[in-house]
Design an enzyme around this catalytic site. Structure first.
Site, PDB file in Angstrom:
ATOM      1  N   ASP A  32     -52.828  14.294   9.142  1.00 55.89           N
ATOM      2  CA  ASP A  32     -52.637  13.245   8.129  1.00 55.89           C
ATOM      3  C   ASP A  32     -52.725  11.894   8.827  1.00 55.89           C
ATOM      4  O   ASP A  32     -52.609  11.812  10.054  1.00 55.89           O
ATOM      5  CB  ASP A  32     -51.254  13.399   7.459  1.00 55.89           C
ATOM      6  CG  ASP A  32     -51.172  12.700   6.101  1.00 55.89           C
ATOM      7  OD1 ASP A  32     -51.329  11.465   6.050  1.00 55.89           O
ATOM      8  OD2 ASP A  32     -50.951  13.390   5.097  1.00 55.89           O
ATOM      9  N   ALA A 119     -55.924  17.559 -12.815  1.00 55.43           N
ATOM     10  CA  ALA A 119     -56.129  17.547 -14.271  1.00 55.43           C
ATOM     11  C   ALA A 119     -56.823  16.254 -14.709  1.00 55.43           C
ATOM     12  O   ALA A 119     -57.320  16.180 -15.838  1.00 55.43           O
ATOM     13  CB  ALA A 119     -54.787  17.684 -14.973  1.00 55.43           C
ATOM     14  N   TYR A 149     -60.610   8.083  -9.936  1.00 53.24           N
ATOM     15  CA  TYR A 149     -59.911   9.150  -9.210  1.00 53.24           C
ATOM     16  C   TYR A 149     -60.377  10.521  -9.739  1.00 53.24           C
ATOM     17  O   TYR A 149     -60.682  11.435  -8.966  1.00 53.24           O
ATOM     18  CB  TYR A 149     -58.399   8.961  -9.399  1.00 53.24           C
ATOM     19  CG  TYR A 149     -57.540  10.109  -8.924  1.00 53.24           C
ATOM     20  CD1 TYR A 149     -57.302  10.323  -7.568  1.00 53.24           C
ATOM     21  CD2 TYR A 149     -56.935  10.972  -9.850  1.00 53.24           C
ATOM     22  CE1 TYR A 149     -56.498  11.365  -7.143  1.00 53.24           C
ATOM     23  CE2 TYR A 149     -56.128  12.011  -9.429  1.00 53.24           C
ATOM     24  CZ  TYR A 149     -55.912  12.212  -8.079  1.00 53.24           C
ATOM     25  OH  TYR A 149     -55.118  13.256  -7.661  1.00 53.24           O
ATOM     26  N   LYS A 192     -45.206   8.539  -8.862  1.00 56.16           N
ATOM     27  CA  LYS A 192     -45.679   8.967 -10.173  1.00 56.16           C
ATOM     28  C   LYS A 192     -44.511   8.898 -11.159  1.00 56.16           C
ATOM     29  O   LYS A 192     -43.378   8.627 -10.777  1.00 56.16           O
ATOM     30  CB  LYS A 192     -46.263  10.374 -10.064  1.00 56.16           C
ATOM     31  CG  LYS A 192     -47.367  10.410  -8.994  1.00 56.16           C
ATOM     32  CD  LYS A 192     -48.097  11.708  -8.982  1.00 56.16           C
ATOM     33  CE  LYS A 192     -49.131  11.699 -10.081  1.00 56.16           C
ATOM     34  NZ  LYS A 192     -49.725  13.016 -10.303  1.00 56.16           N
TER      35      LYS A 192
HETATM   36  P1  NAD Z   1     -49.752  12.294  -1.213  1.00 55.70           P
HETATM   37  O1  NAD Z   1     -50.344  10.928  -1.337  1.00 55.70           O
HETATM   38  O2  NAD Z   1     -48.286  12.408  -0.994  1.00 55.70           O
HETATM   39  O3  NAD Z   1     -50.498  13.115  -0.070  1.00 55.70           O
HETATM   40  C1  NAD Z   1     -51.836  12.877   0.287  1.00 55.70           C
HETATM   41  C2  NAD Z   1     -51.884  12.666   1.791  1.00 55.70           C
HETATM   42  O4  NAD Z   1     -53.247  12.478   2.207  1.00 55.70           O
HETATM   43  C3  NAD Z   1     -51.105  11.412   2.242  1.00 55.70           C
HETATM   44  O5  NAD Z   1     -50.055  11.763   3.126  1.00 55.70           O
HETATM   45  C4  NAD Z   1     -52.154  10.560   2.911  1.00 55.70           C
HETATM   46  O6  NAD Z   1     -51.675   9.848   4.054  1.00 55.70           O
HETATM   47  C5  NAD Z   1     -53.191  11.600   3.304  1.00 55.70           C
HETATM   48  N1  NAD Z   1     -54.491  10.980   3.520  1.00 55.70           N
HETATM   49  C6  NAD Z   1     -55.150  10.107   2.714  1.00 55.70           C
HETATM   50  N2  NAD Z   1     -56.298   9.736   3.290  1.00 55.70           N
HETATM   51  C7  NAD Z   1     -56.375  10.369   4.480  1.00 55.70           C
HETATM   52  C8  NAD Z   1     -57.316  10.373   5.545  1.00 55.70           C
HETATM   53  N3  NAD Z   1     -58.428   9.614   5.497  1.00 55.70           N
HETATM   54  N4  NAD Z   1     -57.058  11.133   6.644  1.00 55.70           N
HETATM   55  C9  NAD Z   1     -55.929  11.874   6.727  1.00 55.70           C
HETATM   56  N5  NAD Z   1     -55.007  11.924   5.737  1.00 55.70           N
HETATM   57  C10 NAD Z   1     -55.223  11.160   4.630  1.00 55.70           C
HETATM   58  O7  NAD Z   1     -50.191  13.085  -2.533  1.00 55.70           O
HETATM   59  P2  NAD Z   1     -49.722  14.506  -3.062  1.00 55.70           P
HETATM   60  O8  NAD Z   1     -49.005  14.283  -4.324  1.00 55.70           O
HETATM   61  O9  NAD Z   1     -49.099  15.292  -1.987  1.00 55.70           O
HETATM   62  O10 NAD Z   1     -51.153  15.148  -3.423  1.00 55.70           O
HETATM   63  C11 NAD Z   1     -51.802  16.092  -2.583  1.00 55.70           C
HETATM   64  C12 NAD Z   1     -53.163  16.421  -3.185  1.00 55.70           C
HETATM   65  O11 NAD Z   1     -53.004  16.965  -4.492  1.00 55.70           O
HETATM   66  C13 NAD Z   1     -54.070  15.216  -3.320  1.00 55.70           C
HETATM   67  O12 NAD Z   1     -55.401  15.609  -3.053  1.00 55.70           O
HETATM   68  C14 NAD Z   1     -53.936  14.844  -4.767  1.00 55.70           C
HETATM   69  O13 NAD Z   1     -55.056  14.139  -5.253  1.00 55.70           O
HETATM   70  C15 NAD Z   1     -53.766  16.203  -5.413  1.00 55.70           C
HETATM   71  N6  NAD Z   1     -53.051  16.145  -6.703  1.00 55.70           N
HETATM   72  C16 NAD Z   1     -51.745  15.806  -6.729  1.00 55.70           C
HETATM   73  C17 NAD Z   1     -51.090  15.729  -7.962  1.00 55.70           C
HETATM   74  C18 NAD Z   1     -49.630  15.364  -8.064  1.00 55.70           C
HETATM   75  O14 NAD Z   1     -49.098  15.348  -9.160  1.00 55.70           O
HETATM   76  N7  NAD Z   1     -48.941  15.074  -6.982  1.00 55.70           N
HETATM   77  C19 NAD Z   1     -51.783  15.998  -9.153  1.00 55.70           C
HETATM   78  C20 NAD Z   1     -53.131  16.321  -9.073  1.00 55.70           C
HETATM   79  C21 NAD Z   1     -53.769  16.414  -7.835  1.00 55.70           C
END
Ligand code: NAD
Length: 329
Positions: A32, A119, A149, A192
């Protein structure tokens, strides 16, 4: 020992997933931009790096893995993804990560590759009626997501499926619906709705009021993190190859959701509607496919997960902690 890589292991879902995989006895390599903010990572190895850099993606995936979980994305709540202010960064950064990860995996095949879609890929025109949103997996096309997004997620879903077809990569794709729980962003601009509303209620006095974005009649469903992790593992280890909803079917209005939090907190709270980025009018998971193909769907009542989440956020507020501070080292 099973070797797994969790990309995005410093984030909300990735850090919980890494902990569960460690509990299962796997060797876990996390990667990360940052370490998890609220607890030390359980990963055996943690590489702080930008997966936008192809060399970093190759280094992270060197050594061979049975399972790779790709959750790294430029991501946030409505205040981050629906204002339009971050569109270019979201599309560029997340697409670049996925392009790099898949190329690295072409040269270093993994047993299974999980991709976290959303979603948000579902067409806006099927989500105009808050009481009857349509989010079955086969309703994704003709495509019309309401955010960049969502468009990036849809592009990347197709990219993973193209690598499966052309390069034999074994991919599994989840469309997550609003995941929530402890140890996620709650006050750093990327939080969120569940975390934001818990924070507002925790800071409000009994008899006070909080702001909600929009008129509050917009609907959503929210899935507790433990169920998300369970669904992620079941899907990754299943035989099903298409995108699958991982979400709850317990749909609530945002106003009803805020009232549920106030009830958990034991406070009388008035809701004040203010203009804000609200996203689609209605959204709910449709769990027919996961039930049929995974023999599983989440079942935890929203209130139970919310009580745990509220307790964690209230503790942050009570302790006077700031979100977005320095990461664990
Ligand atoms: P989050 O932002 O807490 O985690 C995403 C992580 O990706 C972050 O820690 C960020 O530092 C890391 N990241 C971003 N760019 C990066 C890069 N270039 N190199 C290395 N690391 C990088 O989000 P989350 O809620 O844990 O979501 C995880 C995944 O699930 C994401 O792909 C998100 O789009 C997807 N998602 C989440 C939700 C939700 O409700 N949380 C819903 C739909 C999809």
């Amino acid at each position: 020992m099973k070797r797994v890589a969790v990309l995005g292991a410093g984030g909300f879902i990735g850090s919980h997933l890494a902990r569960r995989l460690k509990d299962e006895g796997c060797f876990v390599r996390g990667a990360d931009l940052k370490r998890p903010r609220y607890a030390a990572s359980p990963a055996d190895e943690f590489m702080v790096c930008a997966l936008r850099d192809p060399q970093a993606a190759r280094a992270v995936l060197d050594g061979g893995f049975d399972e790779v979980y790709q959750l790294a994305a430029d991501m946030g709540g409505a205040g981050y993804v629906f204002t339009g202010a971050h569109d270019a960064a979201i599309m560029h950064n997340s697409a670049q990560v996925n392009l790099n990860v898949l190329e690295a995996l072409r040269e270093r095949p993994a047993g299974r590759v999980f991709y976290a879609s959303s979603a948000c890929i579902y067409p806006e025109h099927n989500q105009l009626d808050p009481d009857n949103p349509r989010c079955s997996e086969d309703s994704a096309y003709p495509a019309a997501p309401d955010s960049e997004y969502g468009w990036e997620k849809l592009f990347s879903e197709r990219l993973y499926l193209a690598y499966a077809r052309n390069h034999g990569t074994t991919v599994r794709i989840a469309r997550y619906h609003n995941i929530f729980g402890p140890e996620g962003s709650w006050d750093d601009g990327r939080e969120k709705a569940p975390a934001a509303l818990c924070r507002k209620v925790a800071r409000a006095a009994d008899g006070g009021s909080i702001e909600i974005w929009g008129d509050g009649s917009q609907t959503r469903s929210f899935l507790y993190i433990d169920e998300c992790v369970e669904g992620t593992l079941r899907l990754t280890r299943s035989a099903f190859e298409g995108p699958v909803n991982i979400g709850s079917e317990e749909m609530v209005s945002i106003a009803g959701f805020a009232r549920m939090i106030a009830a958990i907190a034991g406070k009388r709270i008035d809701l004040r509607s203010v203009p804000g980025p609200t996203g689609v009018r209605g959204r709910n998971s449709d769990n027919r496919l996961p039930r049929e193909r995974l023999g599983w769907a989440p079942s935890m009542p929203l209130r139970d997960g919310l009580a745990r989440t509220y307790a964690w956020i209230e503790a942050q507020v009570q302790a006077g902690r700031a979100d977005g501070g320095s990461a664990w080292t």
